[in-house]
Write a protein that holds these residues in place. Structure first.
Motif, PDB file in Angstrom:
ATOM      1  N   UNK A  59       0.848  -1.185   0.000  1.00 45.89           N
ATOM      2  CA  UNK A  59       0.000   0.000   0.000  1.00 45.89           C
ATOM      3  C   UNK A  59       0.886   1.239   0.000  1.00 45.89           C
ATOM      4  N   UNK A  60       0.482   2.249  -0.777  1.00 49.50           N
ATOM      5  CA  UNK A  60       1.275   3.478  -0.887  1.00 49.50           C
ATOM      6  C   UNK A  60       0.369   4.695  -0.729  1.00 49.50           C
ATOM      7  N   UNK A  61       0.875   5.691  -0.033  1.00 45.87           N
ATOM      8  CA  UNK A  61       0.213   7.001   0.050  1.00 45.87           C
ATOM      9  C   UNK A  61       1.167   8.045  -0.503  1.00 45.87           C
ATOM     10  N   UNK A  62       0.709   8.769  -1.508  1.00 44.76           N
ATOM     11  CA  UNK A  62       1.489   9.866  -2.082  1.00 44.76           C
ATOM     12  C   UNK A  62       0.972  11.168  -1.486  1.00 44.76           C
ATOM     13  N   UNK A  63       1.840  11.877  -0.759  1.00 40.96           N
ATOM     14  CA  UNK A  63       1.438  13.106  -0.070  1.00 40.96           C
ATOM     15  C   UNK A  63       2.114  14.325  -0.654  1.00 40.96           C
ATOM     16  N   UNK A  64       1.329  15.358  -0.893  1.00 41.38           N
ATOM     17  CA  UNK A  64       1.871  16.661  -1.296  1.00 41.38           C
ATOM     18  C   UNK A  64       0.792  17.703  -1.033  1.00 41.38           C
ATOM     19  N   UNK A  68      -0.402  20.838  -5.611  1.00 44.25           N
ATOM     20  CA  UNK A  68       0.459  19.954  -6.403  1.00 44.25           C
ATOM     21  C   UNK A  68      -0.283  18.706  -6.861  1.00 44.25           C
ATOM     22  N   UNK A  69      -1.165  18.209  -6.020  1.00 50.52           N
ATOM     23  CA  UNK A  69      -1.896  16.986  -6.355  1.00 50.52           C
ATOM     24  C   UNK A  69      -2.994  17.217  -7.390  1.00 50.52           C
ATOM     25  N   UNK A  70      -3.591  18.402  -7.376  1.00 49.48           N
ATOM     26  CA  UNK A  70      -4.792  18.634  -8.189  1.00 49.48           C
ATOM     27  C   UNK A  70      -4.554  19.390  -9.492  1.00 49.48           C
ATOM     28  N   UNK A  71      -3.465  20.139  -9.588  1.00 45.16           N
ATOM     29  CA  UNK A  71      -3.280  20.969 -10.788  1.00 45.16           C
ATOM     30  C   UNK A  71      -2.905  20.110 -12.000  1.00 45.16           C
ATOM     31  N   UNK A  96      -2.892  11.915  -0.483  1.00 45.59           N
ATOM     32  CA  UNK A  96      -3.256  12.627   0.737  1.00 45.59           C
ATOM     33  C   UNK A  96      -2.640  14.016   0.663  1.00 45.59           C
ATOM     34  N   UNK A  97      -3.445  15.041   0.884  1.00 41.79           N
ATOM     35  CA  UNK A  97      -2.903  16.405   0.833  1.00 41.79           C
ATOM     36  C   UNK A  97      -2.232  16.758   2.149  1.00 41.79           C
ATOM     37  N   UNK A  98      -1.218  17.594   2.060  1.00 38.59           N
ATOM     38  CA  UNK A  98      -0.529  18.081   3.255  1.00 38.59           C
ATOM     39  C   UNK A  98      -1.509  18.809   4.165  1.00 38.59           C
ATOM     40  N   UNK A 127       6.163  25.529   8.668  1.00 34.91           N
ATOM     41  CA  UNK A 127       5.787  24.449   7.749  1.00 34.91           C
ATOM     42  C   UNK A 127       6.822  23.330   7.773  1.00 34.91           C
ATOM     43  N   UNK A 128       8.077  23.687   7.924  1.00 33.29           N
ATOM     44  CA  UNK A 128       9.124  22.681   8.005  1.00 33.29           C
ATOM     45  C   UNK A 128       8.921  21.797   9.232  1.00 33.29           C
ATOM     46  N   UNK A 129       8.653  22.424  10.365  1.00 27.14           N
ATOM     47  CA  UNK A 129       8.404  21.663  11.585  1.00 27.14           C
ATOM     48  C   UNK A 129       7.140  20.813  11.465  1.00 27.14           C
ATOM     49  N   UNK A 130       6.104  21.354  10.840  1.00 26.55           N
ATOM     50  CA  UNK A 130       4.874  20.591  10.646  1.00 26.55           C
ATOM     51  C   UNK A 130       5.115  19.359   9.797  1.00 26.55           C
ATOM     52  N   UNK A 131       5.911  19.514   8.742  1.00 31.97           N
ATOM     53  CA  UNK A 131       6.218  18.383   7.861  1.00 31.97           C
ATOM     54  C   UNK A 131       6.944  17.288   8.621  1.00 31.97           C
ATOM     55  N   UNK A 132       7.945  17.663   9.407  1.00 29.55           N
ATOM     56  CA  UNK A 132       8.721  16.668  10.153  1.00 29.55           C
ATOM     57  C   UNK A 132       7.873  15.988  11.217  1.00 29.55           C
ATOM     58  N   UNK A 133       6.991  16.743  11.857  1.00 29.90           N
ATOM     59  CA  UNK A 133       6.110  16.157  12.880  1.00 29.90           C
ATOM     60  C   UNK A 133       5.106  15.185  12.258  1.00 29.90           C
ATOM     61  N   UNK A 134       4.606  15.506  11.076  1.00 28.40           N
ATOM     62  CA  UNK A 134       3.694  14.590  10.381  1.00 28.40           C
ATOM     63  C   UNK A 134       4.406  13.288  10.064  1.00 28.40           C
TER      64      UNK A 134
END
Length: 221
Positions: A59-64, A68-71, A96-98, A127-134
Motif C-alpha cells: 500500500x502506498x500514500x502519495x502526499x503533497x 500539487x496533487x490537483x493541478x 493525501x494532501x498536506x 511548515x518545516x516543523x509541521x512536515x517533520x512532525x507529520x
C-alpha cells in the motif's frame, strides 16, 4: 504549496522534478529496500520515484500539497494531475494532501516514508516543523524514514546571488521567486533528533546526502 515570504510569493510546486531527472542513487536505494506493508512518499511532487515506491510496498500514500496533487501538469509524460495519474496507474495507492494531514493527522501505520528533495524547498520554519512532525507521527514504532537532499548543484552559484533565508537563499528567476535550502546531512540530523527520531545511518553519494532514521518502539512500563 505557495508561501508568502517577506512580501514575495514562492511557488514551491515549481521545484518538483520530472521522473526523467531522478537520482540513480535514490532509485537504487529504494529498489533495494525490503518490501513493506505501507509506504508514504512525502512530497511526491510529479511522482519522480513512484515506480520504485510502488514496487516495494503493498500500500502506498502519495502526499503533497493540494495544489500539487490537483493541478494539471505533465506527470510521467502525461498531461494530467498527480491525483488522476495515481488513480489510473497504481491500484494499491492513494493520495493525501498536506493540508488534510495537518488538519486531521495521520495514523501511525507506515513502515517506511520517503522524503526526497523536499526539505530544501520549504522556506518557512513553521511548515518545516509541521512536515517533520507529520512524518514522525505517521511512522509506526520501528518504522524508518529516509531524508534525501542535494546539498550541491550546478546552479548553486546562481542561488548564492539571491538573499539569505533560513538554510539557503531566495532567488528570483524567470518563473518568479524560488527558495533553495542547503540541507547538509548535519543540518538534517540536527532537525530530526530533537523531535525523537533515532539516527540509523548517514551517508553521501557524490552531491546527494542521505539520512535514514527510525521512530523508536514505544516502551510500555
Amino acid at each position: 504549496m505557495r508561501y508568502l515570504i517577506e512580501g514575495e510569493i514562492i511557488r514551491s510546486e515549481n521545484a518538483a522534478k520530472s521522473y526523467k531527472q531522478k537520482s540513480k542513487f535514490v532509485s537504487n536505494y529504494l529498489r533495494a529496500r525490503p518490501s513493506s506493508n505501507k509506504v508514504m512518499d512525502f512530497g511526491c511532487g510529479k511522482l519522480r520515484y513512484s515506480d520504485e515506491i510502488v514496487s516495494i510496498s503493498k500500500q502506498v500514500v502519495f502526499l503533497d500539497s493540494d495544489l500539487q496533487l490537483s493541478r494539471n501538469q505533465m506527470v510521467r509524460g502525461v498531461s494530467t494531475s498527480v491525483a488522476e495519474y495515481v488513480s489510473t496507474h497504481y491500484a494499491h495507492a492513494q493520495i493525501l494532501s498536506f493540508e488534510c494531514a495537518v488538519a486531521q493527522g495521520v495514523n501511525s501505520c507506515f513502515d517506511f516514508i520517503n522524503c526526497s528533495n523536499v526539505l530544501s524547498a520549504i522556506p518557512c520554519v513553521d511548515y518545516l516543523q509541521s512536515a517533520l512532525c507529520i512524518i514522525y507521527s505517521a511512522l509506526q514504532g520501528g518504522g524508518e524514514a529516509l531524508f534525501v537532499n542535494q546539498f550541491r548543484c550546478s546552479s548553486f552559484s546562481k542561488f548564492e546571488s539571491g538573499r539569505r533565508h533560513m538554510y539557503g537563499y531566495i532567488y528570483k528567476g524567470r518563473l518568479g521567486y524560488t527558495y533553495y535550502g542547503v540541507m547538509t546531512n548535519d543540518v538534517v540530523v540536527d532537525l530530526l533528533v530533537p523531535l525523537g527520531f533515532e539516527v540509523v545511518n548517514v551517508w553521501s553519494e557524490e552531491d546527494v546526502g542521505f539520512v535514514l532514521v527510525r521512530r523508536p518502539h514505544t516502551v510500555i512500563a
